[in-house]
Design an enzyme around this catalytic site. Structure first.
Site, PDB file in Angstrom:
ATOM      1  N   HIS A  18      -1.736  -5.451   1.511  1.00  0.00           N
ATOM      2  CA  HIS A  18      -3.033  -6.107   1.316  1.00  0.00           C
ATOM      3  C   HIS A  18      -2.773  -7.470   0.696  1.00  0.00           C
ATOM      4  O   HIS A  18      -1.920  -7.612  -0.182  1.00  0.00           O
ATOM      5  CB  HIS A  18      -3.916  -5.292   0.363  1.00  0.00           C
ATOM      6  CG  HIS A  18      -5.109  -6.055  -0.120  1.00  0.00           C
ATOM      7  ND1 HIS A  18      -6.271  -6.129   0.604  1.00  0.00           N
ATOM      8  CD2 HIS A  18      -5.285  -6.817  -1.235  1.00  0.00           C
ATOM      9  CE1 HIS A  18      -7.133  -6.897  -0.059  1.00  0.00           C
ATOM     10  NE2 HIS A  18      -6.561  -7.319  -1.175  1.00  0.00           N
TER      11      HIS A  18
ATOM     12  N   ASN B 187      -1.284  -0.197   7.556  1.00  0.00           N
ATOM     13  CA  ASN B 187      -0.838  -1.569   7.797  1.00  0.00           C
ATOM     14  C   ASN B 187      -0.070  -2.168   6.616  1.00  0.00           C
ATOM     15  O   ASN B 187       0.099  -3.371   6.524  1.00  0.00           O
ATOM     16  CB  ASN B 187      -2.001  -2.459   8.221  1.00  0.00           C
ATOM     17  CG  ASN B 187      -3.072  -2.597   7.163  1.00  0.00           C
ATOM     18  OD1 ASN B 187      -2.919  -2.149   6.035  1.00  0.00           O
ATOM     19  ND2 ASN B 187      -4.165  -3.228   7.534  1.00  0.00           N
TER      20      ASN B 187
ATOM     21  N   PHE C 285     -15.942   3.306   7.242  1.00  0.00           N
ATOM     22  CA  PHE C 285     -14.540   3.590   6.927  1.00  0.00           C
ATOM     23  C   PHE C 285     -14.241   3.556   5.426  1.00  0.00           C
ATOM     24  O   PHE C 285     -13.096   3.757   5.015  1.00  0.00           O
ATOM     25  CB  PHE C 285     -13.615   2.609   7.662  1.00  0.00           C
ATOM     26  CG  PHE C 285     -13.900   1.156   7.391  1.00  0.00           C
ATOM     27  CD1 PHE C 285     -13.394   0.530   6.264  1.00  0.00           C
ATOM     28  CD2 PHE C 285     -14.668   0.408   8.276  1.00  0.00           C
ATOM     29  CE1 PHE C 285     -13.647  -0.812   6.008  1.00  0.00           C
ATOM     30  CE2 PHE C 285     -14.921  -0.936   8.042  1.00  0.00           C
ATOM     31  CZ  PHE C 285     -14.405  -1.548   6.901  1.00  0.00           C
TER      32      PHE C 285
ATOM     33  N   THR D 239      -4.550  -7.745  10.814  1.00  0.00           N
ATOM     34  CA  THR D 239      -4.910  -6.532  10.078  1.00  0.00           C
ATOM     35  C   THR D 239      -4.508  -5.278  10.838  1.00  0.00           C
ATOM     36  O   THR D 239      -3.963  -4.338  10.262  1.00  0.00           O
ATOM     37  CB  THR D 239      -6.423  -6.514   9.783  1.00  0.00           C
ATOM     38  OG1 THR D 239      -6.746  -7.683   9.028  1.00  0.00           O
ATOM     39  CG2 THR D 239      -6.825  -5.288   8.998  1.00  0.00           C
TER      40      THR D 239
ATOM     41  N   LYS E  19       0.830  -1.207   0.000  1.00  0.00           N
ATOM     42  CA  LYS E  19       0.000   0.000   0.000  1.00  0.00           C
ATOM     43  C   LYS E  19       0.870   1.265   0.000  1.00  0.00           C
ATOM     44  O   LYS E  19       2.092   1.188   0.188  1.00  0.00           O
ATOM     45  CB  LYS E  19      -0.907  -0.017   1.226  1.00  0.00           C
ATOM     46  CG  LYS E  19      -1.913  -1.160   1.227  1.00  0.00           C
ATOM     47  CD  LYS E  19      -2.736  -1.101   2.506  1.00  0.00           C
ATOM     48  CE  LYS E  19      -3.748  -2.207   2.594  1.00  0.00           C
ATOM     49  NZ  LYS E  19      -4.534  -2.111   3.850  1.00  0.00           N
TER      50      LYS E  19
ATOM     51  N   ARG F 192       3.455  -6.871   9.243  1.00  0.00           N
ATOM     52  CA  ARG F 192       2.787  -5.800   9.990  1.00  0.00           C
ATOM     53  C   ARG F 192       3.322  -5.684  11.409  1.00  0.00           C
ATOM     54  O   ARG F 192       3.394  -4.587  11.959  1.00  0.00           O
ATOM     55  CB  ARG F 192       1.284  -6.032   9.996  1.00  0.00           C
ATOM     56  CG  ARG F 192       0.650  -5.820   8.628  1.00  0.00           C
ATOM     57  CD  ARG F 192      -0.799  -6.206   8.634  1.00  0.00           C
ATOM     58  NE  ARG F 192      -1.455  -5.882   7.375  1.00  0.00           N
ATOM     59  CZ  ARG F 192      -2.534  -6.494   6.936  1.00  0.00           C
ATOM     60  NH1 ARG F 192      -3.104  -7.464   7.650  1.00  0.00           N
ATOM     61  NH2 ARG F 192      -3.075  -6.145   5.793  1.00  0.00           N
TER      62      ARG F 192
ATOM     63  N   ARG G 233      -1.037 -14.606   4.062  1.00  0.00           N
ATOM     64  CA  ARG G 233      -1.796 -14.067   5.203  1.00  0.00           C
ATOM     65  C   ARG G 233      -1.009 -14.250   6.505  1.00  0.00           C
ATOM     66  O   ARG G 233      -0.994 -13.358   7.356  1.00  0.00           O
ATOM     67  CB  ARG G 233      -3.166 -14.731   5.312  1.00  0.00           C
ATOM     68  CG  ARG G 233      -4.096 -14.540   4.127  1.00  0.00           C
ATOM     69  CD  ARG G 233      -4.509 -13.128   3.857  1.00  0.00           C
ATOM     70  NE  ARG G 233      -5.197 -12.511   4.963  1.00  0.00           N
ATOM     71  CZ  ARG G 233      -5.728 -11.298   4.929  1.00  0.00           C
ATOM     72  NH1 ARG G 233      -5.658 -10.578   3.817  1.00  0.00           N
ATOM     73  NH2 ARG G 233      -6.320 -10.783   5.971  1.00  0.00           N
TER      74      ARG G 233
END
Length: 161
Positions: A119, A116, A61, A95, A13, A106, A89
């Site tokens: 994705h 974070n 959000f 998350t 991100k 993370r 994952r």
């Protein structure tokens, strides 16, 4: 791609790009034994952001998600390997970066829920991989190739069928 491999969508991100973490994130995925078959440094426009986050459209959000993901460039990728979605994952961590275990992306680099870094497709949504890959990549942008080290990373899964 073998019968046991799957492809999964991963995106660094804008916060991960701005902090110079693309290389570290790619290294972690490669070290795990996954193979990149597509990568694209790009900006996400509002239309693509709305499509990507469509399942969150009615949530409070949503506007913040769209604003954040369009705030700077991202690095979109497709990775391949045995149980690739679950592996990604696990490497990503929780998350909310404050809840992510040390040793995860993370947990080591993230700051909070909103920033974070990464994705990854949802492993519980069977169609998520195909949907997200198709949203960001054309078929001709994905490269089928064999990594010579695969035999050193995975045992012969065919023996366990």
């Amino acid at each position: 791609m073998t019968d046991h491999d799957e492809r999964t969508f991963v995106m660094v991100k804008p916060d991960g790009v701005q902090r110079g973490l693309i290389g570290d994130i790619v290294t972690r995925l490669e070290t795990k034994g996954l193979k990149m078959v597509g990568g694209k440094f790009m900006r996400i426009d509002e239309e693509l952001a709305h499509e990507h986050y469509a399942e969150h459209e009615d949530k409070p959000f949503f506007d913040g998600l769209v604003s954040f993901i369009t705030s700077g460039p991202v690095f979109a990728m497709v990775w391949e390997g045995a149980d690739a979605t679950r592996q990604v994952r696990q490497l990503m961590g929780a998350t909310d970066a404050q809840d992510a275990a040390p040793g995860t992306i993370r947990g080591d680099y993230g700051n909070d829920l909103g920033h974070n870094l990464i994705h990854g497709s949802d492993h519980e949504d069977e169609g998520a991989n195909e949907r997200e890959i198709a949203l960001f990549f054309d078929d001709d942008e994905l490269v089928d190739w064999d990594r010579d080290a695969s035999a050193w990373v995975y045992e012969d899964l065919a023996d366990h069928d």
